[in-house]
Write a protein that holds these residues in place. Structure first.
Motif, PDB file in Angstrom:
ATOM      1  N   GLN A  29      -8.133  -0.574 -12.718  1.00 23.30           N
ATOM      2  CA  GLN A  29      -6.883  -1.125 -12.996  1.00 23.30           C
ATOM      3  C   GLN A  29      -7.419  -2.647 -13.000  1.00 23.30           C
ATOM      4  O   GLN A  29      -6.968  -3.296 -14.118  1.00 23.30           O
ATOM      5  CB  GLN A  29      -5.742  -0.926 -12.496  1.00 23.30           C
ATOM      6  N   SER A  33      -6.121  -1.649  -2.038  1.00 23.38           N
ATOM      7  CA  SER A  33      -6.279  -0.165  -1.811  1.00 23.38           C
ATOM      8  C   SER A  33      -5.945   0.293  -0.316  1.00 23.38           C
ATOM      9  O   SER A  33      -5.433   1.305  -0.002  1.00 23.38           O
ATOM     10  CB  SER A  33      -7.646   0.436  -2.083  1.00 23.38           C
ATOM     11  N   ASN A  49       2.083  -1.454  -6.460  1.00 21.06           N
ATOM     12  CA  ASN A  49       1.949  -0.030  -6.739  1.00 21.06           C
ATOM     13  C   ASN A  49       0.604   0.013  -6.287  1.00 21.06           C
ATOM     14  O   ASN A  49      -0.251   0.134  -7.039  1.00 21.06           O
ATOM     15  CB  ASN A  49       2.180   0.585  -8.041  1.00 21.06           C
ATOM     16  N   GLN A  50       0.489   0.882  -5.098  1.00 17.01           N
ATOM     17  CA  GLN A  50      -0.866   1.461  -4.662  1.00 17.01           C
ATOM     18  C   GLN A  50      -1.477   2.300  -5.406  1.00 17.01           C
ATOM     19  O   GLN A  50      -1.078   3.398  -5.422  1.00 17.01           O
ATOM     20  CB  GLN A  50      -1.056   1.739  -3.319  1.00 17.01           C
ATOM     21  N   ALA A  51      -2.313   1.881  -6.584  1.00 20.26           N
ATOM     22  CA  ALA A  51      -2.863   3.068  -7.490  1.00 20.26           C
ATOM     23  C   ALA A  51      -3.974   3.904  -6.847  1.00 20.26           C
ATOM     24  O   ALA A  51      -4.467   3.512  -5.809  1.00 20.26           O
ATOM     25  CB  ALA A  51      -3.325   2.151  -8.802  1.00 20.26           C
ATOM     26  N   GLU A  52      -4.212   4.774  -7.483  1.00 22.07           N
ATOM     27  CA  GLU A  52      -5.441   5.836  -7.039  1.00 22.07           C
ATOM     28  C   GLU A  52      -6.787   5.075  -7.343  1.00 22.07           C
ATOM     29  O   GLU A  52      -7.855   5.159  -6.335  1.00 22.07           O
ATOM     30  CB  GLU A  52      -5.414   7.149  -7.782  1.00 22.07           C
ATOM     31  N   CYS A  53      -6.886   4.353  -8.058  1.00 23.96           N
ATOM     32  CA  CYS A  53      -7.946   3.654  -8.690  1.00 23.96           C
ATOM     33  C   CYS A  53      -7.931   2.037  -9.095  1.00 23.96           C
ATOM     34  O   CYS A  53      -7.793   1.724 -10.293  1.00 23.96           O
ATOM     35  CB  CYS A  53      -8.666   4.419  -9.914  1.00 23.96           C
ATOM     36  N   PRO A  54      -7.648   1.413  -8.026  1.00 21.99           N
ATOM     37  CA  PRO A  54      -7.101  -0.176  -8.099  1.00 21.99           C
ATOM     38  C   PRO A  54      -8.380  -0.666  -8.883  1.00 21.99           C
ATOM     39  O   PRO A  54      -8.450  -1.724  -9.593  1.00 21.99           O
ATOM     40  CB  PRO A  54      -6.953  -0.469  -6.821  1.00 21.99           C
TER      41      PRO A  54
END
Length: 110
Positions: free
Chosen positions: A36, A71, A28-33
């Motif tokens: 995380q 990202s 899941n490409q998070a907004e702030c990898p």
């Protein structure tokens, strides 16, 4: 059966949770990898599992590349898949596949 494993070996539950966390980070490409990953790494280090400590140490060695992989939308999946397919063809020939034979087999398959 899985619950019995967790009771007998609590380390398995910890490992499963850490693996699930990292898998979701990758898939899941998070907004702030970066945030995380920064949350996941101390949990992995604190687990007391040597393999996770080694894995985190490797991630930290090239943190910029790891963050780029988490990202950016680009992937080497197609290239790696083709390389894997070629190696499989070669192994199927029991190492007897000289380049010209492997080339013929690859071109015939395509």
């Amino acid at each position: 059966a899985v619950c019995q494993l967790h009771v007998l070996h609590p380390e398995i539950g910890t490992m499963a949770a850490l693996l699930d966390g990292f898998t979701s980070l990758v898939r899941n490409q998070a907004e702030c990898p970066e945030a995380q990953l920064a949350d996941w790494m101390p949990a992995a280090l604190g687990s007391g599992i040597g393999e996770f400590r080694t894995f985190v140490a490797r991630l930290q060695q090239d943190r910029a590349a790891v963050l780029a992989g988490l990202s950016l939308p680009w992937s080497q999946g197609q290239t790696e898949g083709q390389i894997l397919r070629l190696k499989l063809i070669r192994r199927q020939r029991s190492g007897r596949g000289r380049f010209d034979l492997v080339r013929k087999r690859v071109l015939r398959a395509a």
